[in-house]
Scaffold this motif. Structure first.
Motif, PDB file in Angstrom:
ATOM      1  N   MET A   5       0.770  -1.350   0.072  1.00  0.00           N
ATOM      2  CA  MET A   5       0.231  -0.282   0.397  1.00  0.00           C
ATOM      3  C   MET A   5       1.356   1.273   0.239  1.00  0.00           C
ATOM      4  O   MET A   5       0.804   2.018  -0.518  1.00  0.00           O
ATOM      5  N   ALA A   6       1.841   1.232   1.031  1.00  0.00           N
ATOM      6  CA  ALA A   6       2.469   2.709   1.062  1.00  0.00           C
ATOM      7  C   ALA A   6       3.520   2.399  -0.348  1.00  0.00           C
ATOM      8  O   ALA A   6       3.737   3.828  -0.911  1.00  0.00           O
ATOM      9  N   LEU A   7       3.765   1.412  -1.191  1.00  0.00           N
ATOM     10  CA  LEU A   7       4.349   1.379  -2.908  1.00  0.00           C
ATOM     11  C   LEU A   7       3.503   2.177  -3.638  1.00  0.00           C
ATOM     12  O   LEU A   7       4.033   3.120  -3.847  1.00  0.00           O
ATOM     13  N   VAL A   8       2.066   1.792  -3.401  1.00  0.00           N
ATOM     14  CA  VAL A   8       1.305   2.940  -4.508  1.00  0.00           C
ATOM     15  C   VAL A   8       0.963   4.046  -3.925  1.00  0.00           C
ATOM     16  O   VAL A   8       1.207   4.933  -5.017  1.00  0.00           O
ATOM     17  N   ILE A   9       1.448   4.307  -2.866  1.00  0.00           N
ATOM     18  CA  ILE A   9       0.958   5.801  -2.499  1.00  0.00           C
ATOM     19  C   ILE A   9       1.724   6.717  -2.897  1.00  0.00           C
ATOM     20  O   ILE A   9       1.528   7.318  -3.674  1.00  0.00           O
ATOM     21  N   LEU A  10       3.178   6.473  -2.401  1.00  0.00           N
ATOM     22  CA  LEU A  10       4.322   7.233  -3.011  1.00  0.00           C
ATOM     23  C   LEU A  10       4.041   6.983  -3.979  1.00  0.00           C
ATOM     24  O   LEU A  10       4.433   8.222  -5.114  1.00  0.00           O
TER      25      LEU A  10
END
Lengths: 299, 294
Positions: free
Chosen positions: B157-162
């Motif tokens: 999730m952090a990957l796609v948000i960033l």
């Protein structure tokens, strides 16, 4: 530091004669240094992913997987870009993306100009309905009508075609509103004078309004070009053949999934650089228009 | 304001026709089809449909996966929006110092807007790569936690948000800067003459004046991350691991295109439509306000 401040000061005072700030000049300069440093950090953080992608695209596979990671460019740029160019039908993908971006942007501009012209310069029955119909398209992004739009395109026989890729993108409420807004700022005297001279509506649009609209057209074109180039869901749905793919989708074939592939991230990143370069270059070269387009289409 | 108009019976209709035709064929017809399909059950081969009323909605609202996708969507959207607005305001606050080279800084942060979120996703995929990426390597010095996005849902999730926020940060900054330039210099100068420091000037003058833009950007960022987020999920995580990044738009596609559950997919489309109509209405309420103020 104080030396730099003294050199810069006369120019600034000349530009902004704010005498009251003079006693605090020294503290103020330190503030500026901090502000520049913080801004530079922001810029560096934002630039890092692209820099890293570029660095990877110049390395060999051995360098890519090396630990610790190598963060400076190597010398294999040409080899990797040539490999990416040949492996993924890159010329075809880029060509398709360019067609989608240019044709959908021009189409949007053309039909929005015409409908805004009708709405501002004519009174006709159903004008309010037409206006609201255009407005409501804002509320129906492709994501909320995925399956049924696919069926519509299928029944038109437009799957896997440039018509299917471009025409459905051409309705644009924002572009229509931008032209409407602009036409309403054109002085009434202009159209009155034109009418006195017996100029008809189409000639008025062509010879009077169009030359006044170039700044708006350029601004819209930049924003819409980027929007079109970066389309994803739409081309994913309606194209099946390799020959009709756009570059943003075609890139996926090159992602080395963990375990099964040689980790050729260098080729992947070379292809990614090719896919992102055109829209980024358009923003950088036409920056003034781009910012104008961004801000004004949202009004 | 009264405008002079041209008199012509047929011409205005001819002029609006292309726009209206595209709108009706590709927007209205499919939207009505979605509404209709949401009330029917279609067999997987598409040969039989039967009317089921609100059954598709009832089923949807009783499956935990759907609530999971709603929760994921809100985590994703608030992450992207918080980063976009946070960085945007931070840069805007710095820019109030009226330093030189502001236009150059704007250029330096604006260009990622040209990068398609799926491509940004691929770049971040490598940055987060468990074996070769630079981020897990650096984090390895600080902690022994395994930042493997293939195993840990929140890392994915952090990957796609960033990745998404990265492409959109410049947009927010451009709007904040435009808003700042619209604040009369005399107001700020008056405040400095009265002895208000930089932080106080920002808090009590600039931020309130920017708040309409902040609200507008809040809505636009939410719309963008609800609906513009399909590509990054599809290209990078495919909703995984274990449904941790399955957002609503991706689920519509997956259930419809891959699962061939047309009724459920259409029902999800209808719920999304309600969401986007609400958000767009909010956005335009604001625009109306701004028009009356200026």
């Amino acid at each position: 530091m104080s030396g730099g401040g003294t050199v810069a000061a006369p120019a600034r005072v000349a530009a902004l004669p704010r005498v009251l700030e003079a006693p605090r000049r020294r503290a103020f300069d330190w503030g500026r240094v901090v502000v520049h440093a913080l801004l530079l950090i922001c810029v560096a953080v934002i630039a890092f992913p692209l820099y890293y992608a570029f660095v990877i695209s110049t390395q060999t596979v051995q360098e890519v997987v090396a630990r610790p990671p190598i963060l400076r460019p190597s010398v294999h740029l040409l080899a990797n870009y040539a490999e990416a160019w040949g492996r993924s039908h890159m010329p075809r993908l880029l060509w398709n993306s360019a067609i989608v971006a240019v044709v959908s942007a021009l189409g949007k501009i053309a039909i929005s100009m015409l409908s805004a012209f009708a709405i501002v310069y004519f009174n006709f029955r159903g004008k309010a309905i037409a206006f609201w119909m255009i407005f409501i398209t804002l509320m129906l992004p492709v994501e909320v009508r995925i399956m049924s739009t696919y069926e519509v395109i299928g029944s038109l026989g437009w799957l896997d075609s440039y018509s299917g890729l471009t025409v459905p993108l051409m309705a644009s409420a924002t572009a229509t509103f931008l032209f409407r807004q602009f036409y309403m700022t054109v002085p009434n005297e202009l159209v009155e004078a034109a009418q006195l001279d017996g100029v008809g509506p189409l000639r008025f649009l062509w010879a009077f309004l169009l030359p006044l609209s170039w700044a708006n057209i350029a601004a819209l074109f930049v924003v819409l070009f980027i929007f079109g180039w970066n389309q994803y869901l739409w081309p994913l749905m309606i194209t099946n053949s390799e020959a009709m793919r756009v570059v943003v989708i075609g890139l996926q074939d090159l992602i080395p999934r963990t375990g099964t592939h040689v980790p050729e991230w260098n080729v992947m990143m070379a292809a990614a650089m090719m896919a992102l370069l055109p829209p980024v270059a358009v923003i950088l070269v036409m920056q003034r228009w781009f910012v104008k387009g961004l801000i004004e289409t949202e009004k | 304001m009264k405008r002079s108009v041209f008199r012509n019976r047929a011409l205005p209709y001819v002029l609006v026709l292309p726009q209206i035709a595209v709108t009706v064929v590709f927007f209205f017809w499919p939207a009505f089809e979605s509404l209709r399909l949401s009330l029917f059950r279609t067999s997987p081969f598409g040969d039989k449909t039967s009317f089921v009323g609100l059954e598709n909605f009832r089923k949807l609202l009783t499956t935990p996966e759907y609530y999971q996708s709603i929760a994921n969507t809100f985590v994703f959207a608030s992450g992207v929006t918080a980063i976009g607005l946070g960085v945007g305001l931070f840069v805007a606050a710095l820019a109030t110092q009226k330093i030189r080279g502001l236009a150059a800084y704007r250029t330096a942060v604006l260009w990622p807007y040209g990068i398609a979120p799926p491509i940004a996703g691929i770049i971040f995929l490598f940055i987060f790569h468990p074996s070769y990426g630079v981020l897990p390597y650096w984090l390895g010095f600080v902690t022994s936690y395994d930042f493997n996005w293939l195993l840990k849902g929140w890392v994915a999730m952090a990957l796609v948000i960033l990745a998404t926020a990265w492409t959109h940060v410049g947009y927010n900054i451009a709007f904040f800067l435009a808003g700042l330039l619209a604040i009369p210099t005399s107001v700020l100068e008056a405040a400095s003459v009265d002895g208000a420091g930089a932080i106080r000037r920002f808090r009590s003058i600039i931020f309130p004046l920017l708040s309409p833009i902040t609200f507008y950007l809040l809505v636009v960022n939410l719309i963008f991350s609800f609906f513009g987020s399909f590509g990054v999920i599809h290209a990078v995580t495919q909703g995984g691991p274990g449904g941790a990044t399955e957002i609503m738009v991706f689920k519509v596609y997956k259930d419809g295109f891959i699962g061939l559950n047309l009724g459920s997919s259409a029902a999800q489309s209808v719920l999304l439509m309600i969401l986007v109509i609400t958000l767009t209405a909010l956005q335009f309420r604001f625009v109306e306000k701004r028009v009356t103020y200026s």
